[in-house]
Write a protein that holds these residues in place. Sequence first.
Motif, PDB file in Angstrom:
ATOM      1  N   ASP A 139       0.839  -1.190   0.000  1.00  0.00           N
ATOM      2  CA  ASP A 139       0.000   0.000   0.000  1.00  0.00           C
ATOM      3  C   ASP A 139       0.877   1.244   0.000  1.00  0.00           C
ATOM      4  OD1 ASP A 139      -1.805   2.031   0.334  1.00  0.00           O
ATOM      5  OD2 ASP A 139      -2.569   1.341   2.263  1.00  0.00           O
ATOM      6  N   LYS A 140       0.843   1.993  -1.106  1.00  0.00           N
ATOM      7  CA  LYS A 140       1.724   3.155  -1.221  1.00  0.00           C
ATOM      8  C   LYS A 140       1.349   4.283  -0.265  1.00  0.00           C
ATOM      9  CE  LYS A 140      -0.827   4.717  -5.373  1.00  0.00           C
ATOM     10  NZ  LYS A 140      -1.463   3.464  -5.773  1.00  0.00           N
ATOM     11  N   PHE A 141       0.147   4.204   0.332  1.00  0.00           N
ATOM     12  CA  PHE A 141      -0.282   5.256   1.253  1.00  0.00           C
ATOM     13  C   PHE A 141      -0.060   4.876   2.730  1.00  0.00           C
ATOM     14  CE2 PHE A 141      -2.856   6.043  -2.574  1.00  0.00           C
ATOM     15  CZ  PHE A 141      -2.461   7.338  -2.833  1.00  0.00           C
ATOM     16  N   SER A 142       0.462   3.664   2.970  1.00  0.00           N
ATOM     17  CA  SER A 142       0.713   3.254   4.352  1.00  0.00           C
ATOM     18  C   SER A 142       1.986   3.909   4.869  1.00  0.00           C
ATOM     19  CB  SER A 142       0.833   1.729   4.440  1.00  0.00           C
ATOM     20  OG  SER A 142       1.989   1.288   3.755  1.00  0.00           O
ATOM     21  N   ARG A 143       2.125   3.969   6.192  1.00  0.00           N
ATOM     22  CA  ARG A 143       3.295   4.569   6.818  1.00  0.00           C
ATOM     23  C   ARG A 143       4.086   3.472   7.520  1.00  0.00           C
ATOM     24  NH1 ARG A 143       2.172   7.748  11.134  1.00  0.00           N
ATOM     25  NH2 ARG A 143       3.945   9.130  10.865  1.00  0.00           N
ATOM     26  N   LEU A 144       5.365   3.367   7.195  1.00  0.00           N
ATOM     27  CA  LEU A 144       6.238   2.431   7.887  1.00  0.00           C
ATOM     28  C   LEU A 144       7.164   3.226   8.801  1.00  0.00           C
ATOM     29  CD1 LEU A 144       7.141  -0.214   5.149  1.00  0.00           C
ATOM     30  CD2 LEU A 144       5.346  -0.282   6.874  1.00  0.00           C
ATOM     31  N   ASP A 145       6.561   3.907   9.772  1.00  0.00           N
ATOM     32  CA  ASP A 145       7.342   4.709  10.705  1.00  0.00           C
ATOM     33  C   ASP A 145       7.784   3.851  11.885  1.00  0.00           C
ATOM     34  OD1 ASP A 145       4.766   4.353  11.541  1.00  0.00           O
ATOM     35  OD2 ASP A 145       4.544   6.329  12.436  1.00  0.00           O
ATOM     36  N   ILE A 146       8.590   4.443  12.746  1.00  0.00           N
ATOM     37  CA  ILE A 146       9.078   3.755  13.944  1.00  0.00           C
ATOM     38  C   ILE A 146       8.578   4.521  15.162  1.00  0.00           C
ATOM     39  CG2 ILE A 146      11.110   3.074  15.278  1.00  0.00           C
ATOM     40  CD1 ILE A 146      12.642   2.975  12.598  1.00  0.00           C
ATOM     41  N   LYS A 147       7.893   3.815  16.050  1.00  0.00           N
ATOM     42  CA  LYS A 147       7.458   4.402  17.314  1.00  0.00           C
ATOM     43  C   LYS A 147       8.230   3.740  18.443  1.00  0.00           C
ATOM     44  CE  LYS A 147       2.716   5.698  16.062  1.00  0.00           C
ATOM     45  NZ  LYS A 147       2.737   5.300  14.651  1.00  0.00           N
ATOM     46  N   ALA A 148       8.705   4.569  19.377  1.00  0.00           N
ATOM     47  CA  ALA A 148       9.500   4.020  20.477  1.00  0.00           C
ATOM     48  C   ALA A 148       9.271   4.825  21.746  1.00  0.00           C
ATOM     49  CB  ALA A 148      10.978   4.032  20.108  1.00  0.00           C
ATOM     50  N   ARG A 149       9.565   4.195  22.878  1.00  0.00           N
ATOM     51  CA  ARG A 149       9.515   4.854  24.180  1.00  0.00           C
ATOM     52  C   ARG A 149      10.886   4.705  24.833  1.00  0.00           C
ATOM     53  NH1 ARG A 149       5.153   6.103  27.429  1.00  0.00           N
ATOM     54  NH2 ARG A 149       3.799   4.737  26.202  1.00  0.00           N
ATOM     55  N   THR A 150      11.427   5.809  25.338  1.00  0.00           N
ATOM     56  CA  THR A 150      12.751   5.760  25.951  1.00  0.00           C
ATOM     57  C   THR A 150      12.660   5.425  27.440  1.00  0.00           C
ATOM     58  OG1 THR A 150      12.882   8.066  26.699  1.00  0.00           O
ATOM     59  CG2 THR A 150      13.392   7.623  24.371  1.00  0.00           C
ATOM     60  N   ASP A 151      13.814   5.244  28.054  1.00  0.00           N
ATOM     61  CA  ASP A 151      13.858   4.955  29.484  1.00  0.00           C
ATOM     62  C   ASP A 151      13.371   6.142  30.322  1.00  0.00           C
ATOM     63  OD1 ASP A 151      16.356   5.805  28.204  1.00  0.00           O
ATOM     64  OD2 ASP A 151      17.131   6.019  30.234  1.00  0.00           O
ATOM     65  N   LYS A 152      13.212   7.318  29.713  1.00  0.00           N
ATOM     66  CA  LYS A 152      12.681   8.484  30.417  1.00  0.00           C
ATOM     67  C   LYS A 152      11.202   8.691  30.090  1.00  0.00           C
ATOM     68  CE  LYS A 152      17.246  10.421  29.938  1.00  0.00           C
ATOM     69  NZ  LYS A 152      17.685   9.151  29.316  1.00  0.00           N
ATOM     70  N   ASP A 153      10.582   7.683  29.468  1.00  0.00           N
ATOM     71  CA  ASP A 153       9.164   7.682  29.076  1.00  0.00           C
ATOM     72  C   ASP A 153       8.860   8.667  27.946  1.00  0.00           C
ATOM     73  OD1 ASP A 153       8.082   5.627  30.535  1.00  0.00           O
ATOM     74  OD2 ASP A 153       7.722   6.866  32.306  1.00  0.00           O
ATOM     75  N   GLU A 154       9.877   9.160  27.265  1.00  0.00           N
ATOM     76  CA  GLU A 154       9.642  10.015  26.101  1.00  0.00           C
ATOM     77  C   GLU A 154       9.092   9.153  24.963  1.00  0.00           C
ATOM     78  OE1 GLU A 154      13.504  12.928  26.618  1.00  0.00           O
ATOM     79  OE2 GLU A 154      13.737  10.821  26.083  1.00  0.00           O
ATOM     80  N   LEU A 155       8.132   9.718  24.231  1.00  0.00           N
ATOM     81  CA  LEU A 155       7.583   9.036  23.064  1.00  0.00           C
ATOM     82  C   LEU A 155       8.239   9.597  21.813  1.00  0.00           C
ATOM     83  CD1 LEU A 155       3.774   8.930  23.930  1.00  0.00           C
ATOM     84  CD2 LEU A 155       5.354   7.006  23.897  1.00  0.00           C
TER      85      LEU A 155
END
Length: 286
Positions: free
Chosen positions: A59-75
């Motif tokens: 799907d050319k309209f899909s997003r393959l991004d990366i989501k992560a949470r750090t040890d300081k709870d930052e998103l």
Amino acid sequence: MTRLEILSPKIDFVFKRIFGNENNPRILISFLNAVIKPKDPIQTVQIMNTDIDKESIEDKFSRLDIKARTDKDELINIEIQIKDEHNMVKRSLYYWSKMFEGQLTEGQRYDKLAKTICINILNFKCLKSKEAHSIYRLKEINTNEELTDLQEIHFIELPKLPKDEEIKDVFDAWMEFIENPISNKLEKAEMSIQEIKEAKNELLRLSANDKERIKYEDRRAALLDKVSALENAEEKGIEIGKEIGKKEGEKNKAIEVAKNLVSAGIDINIIIESTGVEKSEIERLL
């Protein structure tokens, strides 16, 4: 022996395979510390969306991004884009707001909201700034006082990166990896930055894996289809604009001729017939 074609880290499928690899979070940690440059370096990350399904690849309209949470709870959200869709700023604000708002469920207190960072890696020029790496937060426009650091949006514009300079730090090394992972400059950086070497090895593994290469080609084809559709739409828009401009020019010229004929006292019906200007337009000239 056929030389192995190295896959491009600019294709989001490859980027996510390398930087969103939960089996080697050291790569993402090194990248984030190089980009964000926190006073207290990130030690651990939890990668929140490691899956890549077949539908996303095709799907050319899909997003393959990366989501992560750090040890300081930052998103943190990381996205790489190869084509300018002329909506990157608003798009980034939208995804940032969705991540920020999504932290709370009904009844929870606002003080639970954590810092949310969006990192946009762009294969095109987007901002007026001459800098390749721009960082935005909420600030008072007269005093430059920062309202909060809970919002932070990064734009890394790859075409603005210096092309001939030596690698000076880890940030430069990661940008070189994304731009040209088999360059001589990067080989030197691999000697001192272990995570760069690990990312390079993962890229080589992906490039040599037939199944991964098929997924890569599917994703690349989908993105190229999207780029082609955008370019066709832009070209059509330009053509329509030129046609409208041409017609407007012809209309203005006809009105000017009609104005001169009115001044000369020519009968209105003759003016209409000879110029094609509507009667209402000519009457306004009387």
